[in-house]
Motif scaffolding. Sequence first.
Motif, PDB file in Angstrom:
ATOM      1  N   UNK A 171       0.816  -1.213   0.000  1.00 36.97           N
ATOM      2  CA  UNK A 171       0.000   0.000   0.000  1.00 36.97           C
ATOM      3  C   UNK A 171       0.847   1.261   0.000  1.00 36.97           C
ATOM      4  N   UNK A 172       2.049   1.174   0.544  1.00 38.68           N
ATOM      5  CA  UNK A 172       2.932   2.348   0.572  1.00 38.68           C
ATOM      6  C   UNK A 172       3.670   2.545  -0.739  1.00 38.68           C
ATOM      7  N   UNK A 173       4.081   1.449  -1.372  1.00 37.85           N
ATOM      8  CA  UNK A 173       4.980   1.573  -2.520  1.00 37.85           C
ATOM      9  C   UNK A 173       4.320   1.329  -3.883  1.00 37.85           C
ATOM     10  N   UNK A 174       3.246   0.539  -3.957  1.00 32.75           N
ATOM     11  CA  UNK A 174       2.590   0.280  -5.248  1.00 32.75           C
ATOM     12  C   UNK A 174       1.549   1.360  -5.504  1.00 32.75           C
ATOM     13  N   UNK A 175       2.040   2.588  -5.708  1.00 30.93           N
ATOM     14  CA  UNK A 175       1.177   3.752  -5.894  1.00 30.93           C
ATOM     15  C   UNK A 175       1.614   4.523  -7.141  1.00 30.93           C
ATOM     16  N   UNK A 176       0.684   5.344  -7.652  1.00 29.75           N
ATOM     17  CA  UNK A 176       0.918   6.006  -8.934  1.00 29.75           C
ATOM     18  C   UNK A 176       2.173   6.849  -8.992  1.00 29.75           C
ATOM     19  N   UNK A 177       2.364   7.735  -8.023  1.00 30.00           N
ATOM     20  CA  UNK A 177       3.505   8.658  -8.066  1.00 30.00           C
ATOM     21  C   UNK A 177       4.833   7.933  -7.938  1.00 30.00           C
ATOM     22  N   UNK A 178       4.797   6.678  -7.508  1.00 27.64           N
ATOM     23  CA  UNK A 178       6.025   5.913  -7.279  1.00 27.64           C
ATOM     24  C   UNK A 178       6.312   4.933  -8.406  1.00 27.64           C
ATOM     25  N   UNK A 179       5.543   5.023  -9.518  1.00 28.00           N
ATOM     26  CA  UNK A 179       5.670   3.988 -10.536  1.00 28.00           C
ATOM     27  C   UNK A 179       5.789   4.471 -11.968  1.00 28.00           C
ATOM     28  N   UNK A 180       6.219   3.558 -12.814  1.00 30.81           N
ATOM     29  CA  UNK A 180       6.322   3.768 -14.262  1.00 30.81           C
ATOM     30  C   UNK A 180       5.802   2.505 -14.937  1.00 30.81           C
ATOM     31  N   UNK A 181       5.035   2.664 -15.997  1.00 31.80           N
ATOM     32  CA  UNK A 181       4.604   1.515 -16.788  1.00 31.80           C
ATOM     33  C   UNK A 181       4.978   1.753 -18.241  1.00 31.80           C
ATOM     34  N   UNK A 182       5.620   0.752 -18.838  1.00 33.91           N
ATOM     35  CA  UNK A 182       6.031   0.838 -20.237  1.00 33.91           C
ATOM     36  C   UNK A 182       5.284  -0.215 -21.038  1.00 33.91           C
ATOM     37  N   UNK A 183       4.697   0.192 -22.172  1.00 34.69           N
ATOM     38  CA  UNK A 183       3.977  -0.727 -23.057  1.00 34.69           C
ATOM     39  C   UNK A 183       4.645  -0.626 -24.430  1.00 34.69           C
ATOM     40  N   UNK A 184       5.420  -1.637 -24.779  1.00 35.79           N
ATOM     41  CA  UNK A 184       6.218  -1.627 -26.006  1.00 35.79           C
ATOM     42  C   UNK A 184       5.778  -2.769 -26.915  1.00 35.79           C
ATOM     43  N   UNK A 185       5.598  -2.457 -28.200  1.00 30.73           N
ATOM     44  CA  UNK A 185       5.258  -3.504 -29.149  1.00 30.73           C
ATOM     45  C   UNK A 185       4.280  -3.032 -30.202  1.00 30.73           C
ATOM     46  N   UNK A 186       3.492  -3.972 -30.708  1.00 29.46           N
ATOM     47  CA  UNK A 186       2.570  -3.691 -31.814  1.00 29.46           C
ATOM     48  C   UNK A 186       1.297  -3.055 -31.255  1.00 29.46           C
ATOM     49  N   UNK A 187       1.411  -1.761 -30.932  1.00 31.19           N
ATOM     50  CA  UNK A 187       0.308  -1.025 -30.297  1.00 31.19           C
ATOM     51  C   UNK A 187       0.197   0.368 -30.916  1.00 31.19           C
ATOM     52  N   UNK A 188      -0.898   1.040 -30.584  1.00 36.18           N
ATOM     53  CA  UNK A 188      -1.078   2.445 -30.915  1.00 36.18           C
ATOM     54  C   UNK A 188      -1.153   3.218 -29.595  1.00 36.18           C
ATOM     55  N   UNK A 189      -0.410   4.300 -29.535  1.00 31.41           N
ATOM     56  CA  UNK A 189      -0.295   5.036 -28.273  1.00 31.41           C
ATOM     57  C   UNK A 189      -1.652   5.483 -27.739  1.00 31.41           C
ATOM     58  N   UNK A 190      -2.530   5.936 -28.636  1.00 35.83           N
ATOM     59  CA  UNK A 190      -3.836   6.432 -28.193  1.00 35.83           C
ATOM     60  C   UNK A 190      -4.657   5.327 -27.523  1.00 35.83           C
ATOM     61  N   UNK A 191      -4.616   4.127 -28.108  1.00 37.55           N
ATOM     62  CA  UNK A 191      -5.344   3.001 -27.526  1.00 37.55           C
ATOM     63  C   UNK A 191      -4.751   2.622 -26.164  1.00 37.55           C
ATOM     64  N   UNK A 192      -3.419   2.589 -26.093  1.00 36.43           N
ATOM     65  CA  UNK A 192      -2.761   2.249 -24.832  1.00 36.43           C
ATOM     66  C   UNK A 192      -3.135   3.249 -23.744  1.00 36.43           C
TER      67      UNK A 192
END
Length: 413
Positions: A171-192
């Motif tokens: 609850x302390x560490x798995x929070x938005x301001x403490x994280x980054x998510x990367x989505x790489x591959x056959x995608x469109x940025x708007x959909x992601x």
Amino acid sequence: VLPNGLRLLVREDARLPLVSIYSTFRGGLLAETAKDNGVTKLMARTMLKGTKTRTASQIAGQIEDVGGSIGADAGNNSFSISADVMKPDLALGLDILADVIKNPTFPAGEVDLEKRGLLAAIKAEDEQPTAVARNAMRRSLFGSHPYSLRANGSAESVASLTPEQLKAFHDEYAVGANGVIAVFGDVKAEEVLKLVEKDFGSLPAGKLALTDPPQPVFPDKAIDTQENRPKQQAVLMFGFPGADILSNDRSALELINEASNDLGSRFFNRIREQMGLAYYVGAGNFMGLAPGCFLFYLGTDPKKVDRVTVEFQDEIGKLAKDGLTEEELARAKMKLIGSEAIRNQSNSAFAATVAIDELVGLGYDNYLKRKDQIESVTLEDTKRIAAKYLGVPGRVEVIVQPPAQAAANKPQQ
């Protein structure tokens, strides 16, 4: 950047109909104490073992049914949850990942199973001479700093961890301001972006952790330590104070490590090939949010410990005094630039690299600067940096050898 502070990175790459999703948060050893050592590793593993709406088997089954995979890991400064799916299953992959990150329940039975696995790993590690040497070196070099702790935790600390502790840490560490998510591959940025906003928008904002991490107090004189294991080989390791990940010395240290760690290195050529004193020899360079360490290690016949120690110290001393040669520097630059270029061809590896760079403060675009940073290192730079980090009196020497040989090698009074 989402309103809750979560940073989203997207790479559109249509070469293959695959998508790699990598989420990472600050935490790891740097957020642990001796009492809860192992909490990050255990938490990351058990996040996959049940949520408010999915059991462990449902999480595994749903991702495997579409040919995907999901995993968790923890390190010195962070922990991660990642997934790989086919292009048509992007929405499912993000949905499962978000569920695991937002809603883990840490079922007591699953926690106990994962604890048993970690305790078995700790026991196995205690029988591996190189791991024993590394753990002993870090204890002596880092003292009471969190980097002295073991990656899997200690048997005592892991045995005492509870589901409530895992939830509090999550609850302390798995929070938005403490994280980054990367989505790489056959995608469109708007959909992601739309999917991530839907799935992760409700993740609590919290705050960025470890913005002022504790700084290690390194020893000011040499420390020699010995561990005994009934094995047929001995391990010798030297540890030196290192740099943090944002240091201007980073590239030079990486090149010194590269030049010291391959089959063409001065250590390999002289100590293993010419003198036949080592089974293997290499180096390591760990940099974190706080200063890490630089180390050299080798495996040898226990009867050769005394002689190889003298030769190893001699080669390290020459490196500390003179830095790299022109040939070593050129080879190290070529290898480091080449290996990173190859690594970045894989979306899963590239996503992890870019996300972690953003998480630790180097910036998501750090990979674009790497070649120039590496190429700009001069021979004089390697001499200065080698002297700064390897020429200090406060180094740690660890010898791991069989008890009988330890007695035979003991200096006579």
